[in-house]
Design an enzyme around this catalytic site. Structure first.
Site, PDB file in Angstrom:
ATOM      1  N   THR A  41     -21.929   1.569 -23.916  1.00 53.27           N
ATOM      2  CA  THR A  41     -21.622   1.390 -22.491  1.00 53.27           C
ATOM      3  C   THR A  41     -22.852   0.898 -21.731  1.00 53.27           C
ATOM      4  OG1 THR A  41     -20.015   3.183 -22.665  1.00 53.27           O
ATOM      5  CG2 THR A  41     -20.724   2.568 -20.440  1.00 53.27           C
ATOM      6  N   LYS A  47     -15.791  11.108 -28.454  1.00 54.77           N
ATOM      7  CA  LYS A  47     -14.690  10.336 -29.058  1.00 54.77           C
ATOM      8  C   LYS A  47     -14.921  10.158 -30.560  1.00 54.77           C
ATOM      9  CE  LYS A  47     -11.094   7.741 -29.546  1.00 54.77           C
ATOM     10  NZ  LYS A  47      -9.715   8.256 -29.457  1.00 54.77           N
ATOM     11  N   ARG A  79     -11.514  14.660 -37.892  1.00 57.13           N
ATOM     12  CA  ARG A  79     -10.203  14.519 -38.566  1.00 57.13           C
ATOM     13  C   ARG A  79     -10.392  13.871 -39.934  1.00 57.13           C
ATOM     14  NH1 ARG A  79      -5.123  15.506 -36.994  1.00 57.13           N
ATOM     15  NH2 ARG A  79      -3.408  14.068 -37.427  1.00 57.13           N
ATOM     16  N   HIS A 122      -3.992  31.797 -42.137  1.00 62.43           N
ATOM     17  CA  HIS A 122      -5.169  32.515 -41.618  1.00 62.43           C
ATOM     18  C   HIS A 122      -5.332  32.068 -40.157  1.00 62.43           C
ATOM     19  CE1 HIS A 122      -9.326  33.495 -40.752  1.00 62.43           C
ATOM     20  NE2 HIS A 122      -9.402  34.209 -41.869  1.00 62.43           N
ATOM     21  N   CYS A 153      -8.279   3.611 -36.223  1.00 62.13           N
ATOM     22  CA  CYS A 153      -9.249   4.538 -35.624  1.00 62.13           C
ATOM     23  C   CYS A 153      -9.928   5.435 -36.654  1.00 62.13           C
ATOM     24  CB  CYS A 153      -8.534   5.410 -34.601  1.00 62.13           C
ATOM     25  SG  CYS A 153      -7.587   4.432 -33.464  1.00 62.13           S
TER      26      CYS A 153
HETATM   27  N1  SAJ Z   1      -3.538  11.657 -42.203  1.00 63.85           N
HETATM   28  C1  SAJ Z   1      -3.624  12.382 -43.397  1.00 63.85           C
HETATM   29  N2  SAJ Z   1      -3.655  13.744 -43.321  1.00 63.85           N
HETATM   30  C2  SAJ Z   1      -3.616  14.414 -42.126  1.00 63.85           C
HETATM   31  C3  SAJ Z   1      -3.529  13.647 -40.929  1.00 63.85           C
HETATM   32  C4  SAJ Z   1      -3.493  12.269 -40.991  1.00 63.85           C
HETATM   33  O1  SAJ Z   1      -3.667  11.817 -44.494  1.00 63.85           O
HETATM   34  O2  SAJ Z   1      -3.621  15.653 -42.129  1.00 63.85           O
HETATM   35  C5  SAJ Z   1      -3.535  10.184 -42.265  1.00 63.85           C
HETATM   36  C6  SAJ Z   1      -2.302   9.577 -41.649  1.00 63.85           C
HETATM   37  O3  SAJ Z   1      -1.247   9.505 -42.594  1.00 63.85           O
HETATM   38  C7  SAJ Z   1      -2.800   8.193 -41.247  1.00 63.85           C
HETATM   39  C8  SAJ Z   1      -4.252   8.452 -40.884  1.00 63.85           C
HETATM   40  O4  SAJ Z   1      -4.607   9.708 -41.472  1.00 63.85           O
HETATM   41  O5  SAJ Z   1      -2.733   7.298 -42.333  1.00 63.85           O
HETATM   42  C9  SAJ Z   1      -4.518   8.491 -39.384  1.00 63.85           C
HETATM   43  O6  SAJ Z   1      -3.445   9.164 -38.754  1.00 63.85           O
HETATM   44  P1  SAJ Z   1      -3.778  10.140 -37.491  1.00 63.85           P
HETATM   45  O7  SAJ Z   1      -2.507  10.627 -36.951  1.00 63.85           O
HETATM   46  O8  SAJ Z   1      -4.741  11.154 -37.929  1.00 63.85           O
HETATM   47  O9  SAJ Z   1      -4.598   9.211 -36.501  1.00 63.85           O
HETATM   48  P2  SAJ Z   1      -4.244   8.045 -35.458  1.00 63.85           P
HETATM   49  O10 SAJ Z   1      -5.145   6.933 -35.778  1.00 63.85           O
HETATM   50  O11 SAJ Z   1      -2.797   7.723 -35.361  1.00 63.85           O
HETATM   51  O12 SAJ Z   1      -4.715   8.731 -34.084  1.00 63.85           O
HETATM   52  C10 SAJ Z   1      -6.018   9.279 -34.031  1.00 63.85           C
HETATM   53  C11 SAJ Z   1      -5.926  10.552 -33.194  1.00 63.85           C
HETATM   54  N3  SAJ Z   1      -7.171  11.262 -33.263  1.00 63.85           N
HETATM   55  C12 SAJ Z   1      -7.136  12.614 -33.545  1.00 63.85           C
HETATM   56  O13 SAJ Z   1      -6.108  13.197 -33.793  1.00 63.85           O
HETATM   57  C13 SAJ Z   1      -8.453  13.317 -33.535  1.00 63.85           C
HETATM   58  C14 SAJ Z   1      -5.648  10.168 -31.759  1.00 63.85           C
HETATM   59  O14 SAJ Z   1      -5.705  11.323 -30.921  1.00 63.85           O
HETATM   60  C15 SAJ Z   1      -6.676   9.158 -31.285  1.00 63.85           C
HETATM   61  O15 SAJ Z   1      -6.493   8.813 -29.928  1.00 63.85           O
HETATM   62  C16 SAJ Z   1      -6.573   7.922 -32.146  1.00 63.85           C
HETATM   63  O16 SAJ Z   1      -6.904   8.312 -33.488  1.00 63.85           O
HETATM   64  C17 SAJ Z   1      -7.534   6.888 -31.631  1.00 63.85           C
HETATM   65  O17 SAJ Z   1      -7.021   5.908 -31.021  1.00 63.85           O
HETATM   66  O18 SAJ Z   1      -8.732   7.093 -31.748  1.00 63.85           O
END
Ligand code: SAJ
Length: 449
Positions: free
Chosen positions: A124, A203, A210, A241, A257
């Site tokens: 930024t 962010k 995740r 748990h 992302c």
């Molecule tokens: N996935 C797994 N296991 C899980 C969760 C997800 O294998 O337990 C995989 C999904 O199948 C997918 C990938 O990970 O292929 C990403 O899916 P996601 O639902 O985790 O992520 P996005 O990209 O759809 O959205 C994420 C979200 N970030 C978080 O949950 C911390 C969303 O809140 C963000 O705004 C977004 O990235 C972003 O734009 O950054």
């Protein structure tokens, strides 16, 4: 005078511009893609997002949203352009730089400039701030400059833009307060202000958290396969748990992302990012492991056809960016297999991407094995009949555990799952233990395929 000029009309920019317009702001949405601009001017929305069509239509009907390929002077500028990584995992900020330089000549003292794109720490103030300084403006002095990331879950974007908590980072506190007042016009969630560097790292932290936790789930899956345990049952019980939240294993991590953002921390701070790098490697090798297991049990040999169900990177959306299904199709084709990638929703993003068929029977026709990579609602409803009618083999790798194991085992399938060893029974979720463990164990006898 235009109240807001939103640069980038994609998954985030278009709903953001529309929400601002329906909140009464006069908005010009800008995109370099003339086709996208024309579609919005024709009130057409191509993205499969709940409520987006209704929102854009309301914004257009209000007379407060216009789309253009050229930015215009405005009180507020919001940059929502893609920030991909290069092939060698460095941040590609060229679109942020281009957007900042396009608006800089139009920014006037007192205006507010906001970067929303997920970016490395410092972007930024250095990239956007640098373009403003080159235009003779002093960020934080005569122009407000902030970073405000979105947290929307694709598939639920509109609702989450309105309701999610927001972090706003200003190069000064006064900048952050100015941005908070603007977002409060259409955000109903709590808004917390901080500095720009903290907001940028927040962010990246969210998505890296995740990705690392998904890598832990995939690591536990690999251990369970060797240990002869069903990792899904392990995770379900461990998560009972009160302070444990193990994520779900899968065939890979897709989207624009989660597989991208952690690299911004690695790129900026390589000395400290070993864990993050290793997690990315684990998640990116999941598609290859699916193929290796099919080969290891003798289910497929080079030249065979593998049907891959699911090009979208996750359930019930149409976005196929960095999708695990497409990654599996690529590694299988490189290993000499014929692959058919099916999806009821996702569309090919770019000409070089894997072709996607909408015809499930064609995808299954003559296949030695089928792999479910996306747990779309359309797949959850599938019974064995369409598989037995068209497939040559009787091996199903349900990489999302979304099909009824008992029905497929009863239909003579060898069922594979991530995190369930060939020796271990593929047990259904705790809530629906309808298939007997003995039946399921028998199905995993490689001789039965
Ligand atoms: N996935 C797994 N296991 C899980 C969760 C997800 O294998 O337990 C995989 C999904 O199948 C997918 C990938 O990970 O292929 C990403 O899916 P996601 O639902 O985790 O992520 P996005 O990209 O759809 O959205 C994420 C979200 N970030 C978080 O949950 C911390 C969303 O809140 C963000 O705004 C977004 O990235 C972003 O734009 O950054």
């Amino acid at each position: 005078m235009t109240d807001a000029c939103v640069i980038g009309l994609g998954y985030v920019g278009l709903p953001t511009a529309s929400l601002m317009a329906t909140a009464g702001l006069h908005v010009v949405g800008v995109d370099v893609n003339a086709e996208r601009v024309d579609a919005i001017e024709r009130d057409e929305v191509v993205m499969d997002e709940a409520g987006l069509g209704t929102l854009v239509s309301a914004a257009r009907k209000s007379g407060n949203l216009r789309a253009s390929i050229e930015p215009v002077e405005a009180e507020v500028f919001v940059i929502c352009v893609p920030t991909p990584v290069t092939g060698d995992q460095h941040a590609d900020l060229s679109m942020v730089e281009a957007a900042a330089r396009a608006i800089a000549p139009l920014v006037r003292p007192g205006n507010l400039v906001i970067l929303e794109s997920t970016s490395p720490i410092g972007t930024t103030r250095n990239v956007v701030g640098g373009a403003l300084r080159d235009a003779g403006l002093a960020p934080g002095v005569d122009v407000h400059l902030c970073y405000c990331p979105e947290r929307v879950l694709p598939g639920n974007t509109v609702a989450e833009l309105i309701n999610n908590h927001r972090v706003i980072g200003g190069v000064t506190e006064r900048c952050a307060r100015r941005a908070r007042d603007m977002y409060a016009r259409f955000c109903q969630g709590e808004i917390t202000t901080t500095d720009d560097l903290t907001a940028e790292m927040v962010k990246l932290t969210e998505n890296t958290f995740r990705d690392v936790n998904i890598a832990l789930a995939n690591t536990l899956a690999r251990i369970a396969e060797d240990a002869g345990v069903d990792v899904w049952r392990v995770i379900e019980l461990a998560n009972r748990h009160p302070r444990v939240n193990v994520h779900q294993p899968g065939p890979g991590v897709g989207g624009h992302c989660i597989p991208v953002d952690p690299w911004f921390l690695v790129d900026g701070f390589p000395r400290h990012a070993q864990l993050i790098t290793e997690a990315r490697t684990i998640n990116d090798t999941q598609p290859r492991r699916v193929l290796d297991r099919l080969v290891a049990i003798g289910a497929v040999r080079p030249g065979d056809t593998i049907a891959i169900l699911g090009a979208a990177y996750k359930a019930d959306i149409d976005d196929s960016r960095s999708s695990p299904g497409a990654a599996l199709a690529a590694v299988a084709r490189e290993a000499g297999f014929d692959t058919r990638l099916h999806d009821p929703r996702a569309r090919r993003q770019h000409p070089g991407d894997e072709p996607i068929t909408r015809d499930l029977t064609a995808a299954l026709q003559g296949a030695a094995a089928a792999v479910v990579c996306t747990d779309h609602a359309e797949y959850r409803r599938l019974t064995p009949a369409v598989f037995t009618e068209h497939m040559a083999g009787r091996v199903l790798f349900d990489a999302r555990r979304c099909l009824d194991p008992g029905a497929f085992i009863a239909a003579g399938f060898t069922l594979l799952a991530i995190g369930v060893g060939d020796a271990a029974p593929v047990s259904p979720p705790l809530a629906a233990a309808d298939a007997t463990r003995a039946d399921v164990a028998a199905s995993n006898d490689p001789k039965s395929c």
